[in-house]
Design a protein around this motif. Structure first.
Motif, PDB file in Angstrom:
ATOM      1  N   ASP A 319     -66.477 -13.961 -41.911  1.00 39.72           N
ATOM      2  CA  ASP A 319     -67.346 -15.092 -42.243  1.00 39.72           C
ATOM      3  C   ASP A 319     -67.631 -15.873 -40.965  1.00 39.72           C
ATOM      4  O   ASP A 319     -66.823 -16.697 -40.531  1.00 39.72           O
ATOM      5  N   GLU A 320     -68.800 -15.580 -40.370  1.00 33.40           N
ATOM      6  CA  GLU A 320     -69.157 -16.232 -39.119  1.00 33.40           C
ATOM      7  C   GLU A 320     -69.409 -17.728 -39.305  1.00 33.40           C
ATOM      8  O   GLU A 320     -69.358 -18.506 -38.342  1.00 33.40           O
ATOM      9  N   LYS A 321     -69.675 -18.174 -40.575  1.00 34.16           N
ATOM     10  CA  LYS A 321     -69.953 -19.586 -40.802  1.00 34.16           C
ATOM     11  C   LYS A 321     -68.734 -20.457 -40.536  1.00 34.16           C
ATOM     12  O   LYS A 321     -68.880 -21.654 -40.270  1.00 34.16           O
ATOM     13  N   LYS A 322     -67.559 -19.876 -40.638  1.00 35.04           N
ATOM     14  CA  LYS A 322     -66.342 -20.649 -40.414  1.00 35.04           C
ATOM     15  C   LYS A 322     -65.936 -20.685 -38.947  1.00 35.04           C
ATOM     16  O   LYS A 322     -64.934 -21.319 -38.612  1.00 35.04           O
ATOM     17  N   HIS A 323     -66.679 -20.002 -38.099  1.00 36.57           N
ATOM     18  CA  HIS A 323     -66.385 -20.007 -36.668  1.00 36.57           C
ATOM     19  C   HIS A 323     -67.296 -21.019 -35.968  1.00 36.57           C
ATOM     20  O   HIS A 323     -68.485 -21.119 -36.276  1.00 36.57           O
ATOM     21  N   ALA A 324     -66.708 -21.755 -35.030  1.00 37.17           N
ATOM     22  CA  ALA A 324     -67.487 -22.763 -34.314  1.00 37.17           C
ATOM     23  C   ALA A 324     -68.438 -22.134 -33.299  1.00 37.17           C
ATOM     24  O   ALA A 324     -69.493 -22.692 -32.995  1.00 37.17           O
ATOM     25  N   ALA A 325     -68.075 -20.972 -32.764  1.00 33.20           N
ATOM     26  CA  ALA A 325     -68.912 -20.308 -31.750  1.00 33.20           C
ATOM     27  C   ALA A 325     -69.186 -18.874 -32.202  1.00 33.20           C
ATOM     28  O   ALA A 325     -68.475 -18.323 -33.037  1.00 33.20           O
ATOM     29  N   THR A 326     -70.240 -18.276 -31.655  1.00 33.98           N
ATOM     30  CA  THR A 326     -70.604 -16.904 -32.000  1.00 33.98           C
ATOM     31  C   THR A 326     -70.750 -16.084 -30.725  1.00 33.98           C
ATOM     32  O   THR A 326     -71.064 -16.610 -29.644  1.00 33.98           O
ATOM     33  N   LEU A 327     -70.546 -14.779 -30.904  1.00 32.13           N
ATOM     34  CA  LEU A 327     -70.737 -13.838 -29.800  1.00 32.13           C
ATOM     35  C   LEU A 327     -72.073 -13.143 -29.971  1.00 32.13           C
ATOM     36  O   LEU A 327     -72.501 -12.865 -31.091  1.00 32.13           O
ATOM     37  N   SER A 328     -72.725 -12.864 -28.831  1.00 31.80           N
ATOM     38  CA  SER A 328     -73.973 -12.116 -28.900  1.00 31.80           C
ATOM     39  C   SER A 328     -73.681 -10.681 -29.330  1.00 31.80           C
ATOM     40  O   SER A 328     -72.665 -10.102 -28.967  1.00 31.80           O
ATOM     41  N   LYS A 329     -74.565 -10.148 -30.183  1.00 35.27           N
ATOM     42  CA  LYS A 329     -74.362  -8.821 -30.713  1.00 35.27           C
ATOM     43  C   LYS A 329     -74.612  -7.763 -29.635  1.00 35.27           C
ATOM     44  O   LYS A 329     -75.617  -7.782 -28.932  1.00 35.27           O
ATOM     45  N   ASP A 330     -73.657  -6.843 -29.529  1.00 38.71           N
ATOM     46  CA  ASP A 330     -73.780  -5.737 -28.581  1.00 38.71           C
ATOM     47  C   ASP A 330     -73.315  -4.479 -29.300  1.00 38.71           C
ATOM     48  O   ASP A 330     -72.138  -4.360 -29.642  1.00 38.71           O
ATOM     49  N   PRO A 331     -74.213  -3.545 -29.606  1.00 35.15           N
ATOM     50  CA  PRO A 331     -73.802  -2.368 -30.379  1.00 35.15           C
ATOM     51  C   PRO A 331     -72.716  -1.541 -29.703  1.00 35.15           C
ATOM     52  O   PRO A 331     -72.014  -0.792 -30.349  1.00 35.15           O
ATOM     53  N   LYS A 332     -72.563  -1.682 -28.394  1.00 38.48           N
ATOM     54  CA  LYS A 332     -71.514  -0.933 -27.700  1.00 38.48           C
ATOM     55  C   LYS A 332     -70.175  -1.651 -27.724  1.00 38.48           C
ATOM     56  O   LYS A 332     -69.168  -1.086 -27.324  1.00 38.48           O
ATOM     57  N   LYS A 333     -70.203  -2.896 -28.135  1.00 37.42           N
ATOM     58  CA  LYS A 333     -68.955  -3.684 -28.148  1.00 37.42           C
ATOM     59  C   LYS A 333     -68.823  -4.388 -29.503  1.00 37.42           C
ATOM     60  O   LYS A 333     -69.048  -5.576 -29.617  1.00 37.42           O
ATOM     61  N   GLU A 334     -68.514  -3.596 -30.509  1.00 32.99           N
ATOM     62  CA  GLU A 334     -68.388  -4.132 -31.854  1.00 32.99           C
ATOM     63  C   GLU A 334     -66.951  -4.394 -32.251  1.00 32.99           C
ATOM     64  O   GLU A 334     -66.700  -4.973 -33.301  1.00 32.99           O
ATOM     65  N   PHE A 335     -66.012  -3.944 -31.435  1.00 33.19           N
ATOM     66  CA  PHE A 335     -64.611  -4.172 -31.740  1.00 33.19           C
ATOM     67  C   PHE A 335     -64.221  -5.571 -31.286  1.00 33.19           C
ATOM     68  O   PHE A 335     -64.573  -5.981 -30.180  1.00 33.19           O
ATOM     69  N   ARG A 336     -63.544  -6.314 -32.148  1.00 32.82           N
ATOM     70  CA  ARG A 336     -63.195  -7.712 -31.860  1.00 32.82           C
ATOM     71  C   ARG A 336     -61.690  -7.854 -31.781  1.00 32.82           C
ATOM     72  O   ARG A 336     -60.942  -7.292 -32.610  1.00 32.82           O
ATOM     73  N   ILE A 337     -61.245  -8.625 -30.813  1.00 35.90           N
ATOM     74  CA  ILE A 337     -59.826  -8.985 -30.726  1.00 35.90           C
ATOM     75  C   ILE A 337     -59.721 -10.503 -30.582  1.00 35.90           C
ATOM     76  O   ILE A 337     -60.595 -11.153 -30.014  1.00 35.90           O
ATOM     77  N   TRP A 338     -58.658 -11.028 -31.151  1.00 38.49           N
ATOM     78  CA  TRP A 338     -58.377 -12.456 -31.035  1.00 38.49           C
ATOM     79  C   TRP A 338     -57.102 -12.627 -30.239  1.00 38.49           C
ATOM     80  O   TRP A 338     -56.106 -11.910 -30.459  1.00 38.49           O
ATOM     81  N   ALA A 339     -57.142 -13.574 -29.332  1.00 36.96           N
ATOM     82  CA  ALA A 339     -55.986 -13.796 -28.468  1.00 36.96           C
ATOM     83  C   ALA A 339     -55.652 -15.282 -28.423  1.00 36.96           C
ATOM     84  O   ALA A 339     -56.539 -16.136 -28.512  1.00 36.96           O
ATOM     85  N   LYS A 340     -54.371 -15.573 -28.297  1.00 38.80           N
ATOM     86  CA  LYS A 340     -53.895 -16.960 -28.228  1.00 38.80           C
ATOM     87  C   LYS A 340     -53.576 -17.287 -26.783  1.00 38.80           C
ATOM     88  O   LYS A 340     -52.767 -16.596 -26.134  1.00 38.80           O
ATOM     89  N   ALA A 341     -54.174 -18.385 -26.287  1.00 39.43           N
ATOM     90  CA  ALA A 341     -53.954 -18.809 -24.906  1.00 39.43           C
ATOM     91  C   ALA A 341     -53.160 -20.102 -24.875  1.00 39.43           C
ATOM     92  O   ALA A 341     -53.109 -20.853 -25.860  1.00 39.43           O
TER      93      ALA A 341
END
Length: 381
Positions: A319-341
């Motif tokens: 649900d992208e609506k619950k995210h404050a920011a969005t990533l530009s769509k790239d068909p070669k980079k569809e895998f998403r990872i989340w990291a804690k900094a």
């Protein structure tokens, strides 16, 4: 050669959109604007509605008042009937005692008459027997003998009459002592018993009506409580911060007219800052939860370390609506990872909106698998 570099990363966070469950006018407790922070539990504002229909509540209160008046009337009626029944019972008991005492006195009087008559009977008997002897000797005339015989028979009948009367009085006394009144002159007693029976029925009917009214009042009180809670919810809705938040987007201003499900304000969860990174799904084997990666904010030179917390494949629905920011769509980079900094490394603060939306460059360590590479080369040829 040993690092895979991805520029498709962004500092992201979760947002919550607060909607209104009621209609009314929006009022903020303070000057609200984008970037203002609130602690968990703080009241941001409220929606007030002063056009609530309270007719049903008024009807319930009117019915409750009417039933309470009816309950008072039933209680007063039961009290009066109970007092009247007790009075009749006391008077009937007094009348029974009075009647018993009266019969006892009459019995004593008849017993006294019987004693006197028995003495007269004995005298008349002796006189009659003496006159019979004298008549046999012709000492008295026949008329005198007949007189004494008449007196003897009258005395005998009088004794029998007194005994019958005495038996009747004793029978009446026993009946009175058992609560039964015989003969004329006692019409008031069965009437009193009949009235007492009627009063028992009237008291039972009044008590049933009283219990029904009380039960109805309890039900109405529950309805009134529910209706007041409904009105309270419909009259005012408090906008409360569900967590330590930052005003991310203000969809309405002070004094705006609100309808049900209107979006009031969008809040950023200040504790949910994470790195949202897009990589090629072919790198899945090189990444695992808990791995360390290197990142830097675009425009800075030094790299920092973050820890991977979650992996999302290209088929995952998010649900992208619950995210404050969005990533530009790239068909070669569809895998998403989340990291804690580390928050200190990102210099997070409300002044910079917790860096949300800033692009990041990521370095992910590449793992070499010689056997896998050789198999791929063999498959090619």
């Amino acid at each position: 050669l040993y690092l895979y570099t991805s520029s498709d990363g962004v500092v992201n966070a979760f947002t919550t959109t607060v909607t209104s469950p009621i209609e009314g006018i929006l009022h903020f407790t303070t000057q609200v604007k984008t970037g203002i922070t609130f602690k968990k539990g703080d009241i941001i504002g409220k929606v007030e509605n002063d056009r609530i229909n309270k007719s049903f509540l008024y009807e319930l209160n009117t019915e409750k008042t009417m039933l309470e008046s009816r309950i008072a009337s039933y209680s007063e009626r039961i009290e009066k009937y109970t007092n009247l029944s007790n009075s009749l019972k006391e008077n009937l008991e007094k009348y029974r005692l009075y009647s018993a005492n009266q019969f006892k006195m009459m019995i004593k009087q008849q017993e006294h008459f019987l004693t006197q008559e028995q003495a007269e009977y004995e005298r008349a008997k002796k006189e009659f027997e003496a006159n019979k002897v004298l008549a046999g000797k012709e000492a008295i005339n026949k008329r005198e003998l007949e007189r004494t015989e008449s007196n003897f028979l009258k005395s005998s009948e009088k004794i029998q009459e007194i005994e019958y009367k005495l038996g009747e009085l004793k029978n009446s006394l026993e009946a009175v002592e058992n609560g039964t009144f015989l003969g004329t002159g006692h019409n008031d007693s069965p009437y009193s018993k009949q009235r007492m029976d009627q009063l028992v029925i009237e008291i039972a009917l009044a008590q049933t009506a009283l219990d029904e009214a009380k039960s109805r009042v309890k039900g109405i009180e529950l309805q009134i409580k529910t209706e007041k809670e409904r009105i309270k919810k419909a009259e005012c809705f408090d906008i409360i911060s569900p967590f330590d938040s930052l005003v991310w987007r203000q969809t309405m201003t002070e004094g705006s007219t609100v309808v049900i499900d209107s979006e009031l304000i969008v809040l950023l969860d200040c504790s949910s800052i994470f790195l949202d990174i897009a990589v090629s799904e072919s790198q899945f084997s090189n990444i695992a939860s808990g791995n360390k990666i290197q990142y830097r904010l675009i425009g800075e030179t030094g790299y920092k370390t973050a820890t991977i917390t979650a992996l999302r494949g290209s088929g995952t629905q998010m649900d992208e609506k619950k995210h404050a920011a969005t990533l530009s769509k790239d068909p070669k980079k569809e895998f998403r990872i989340w990291a804690k900094a580390n928050s200190k490394d990102l210099n997070l603060s409300p002044d910079n909106y917790f860096q949300v939306g800033r692009r990041v460059e990521v370095k992910i360590p590449r793992k070499w698998h010689i056997s896998r590479i050789l198999n791929r080369i063999i498959d090619v040829f």
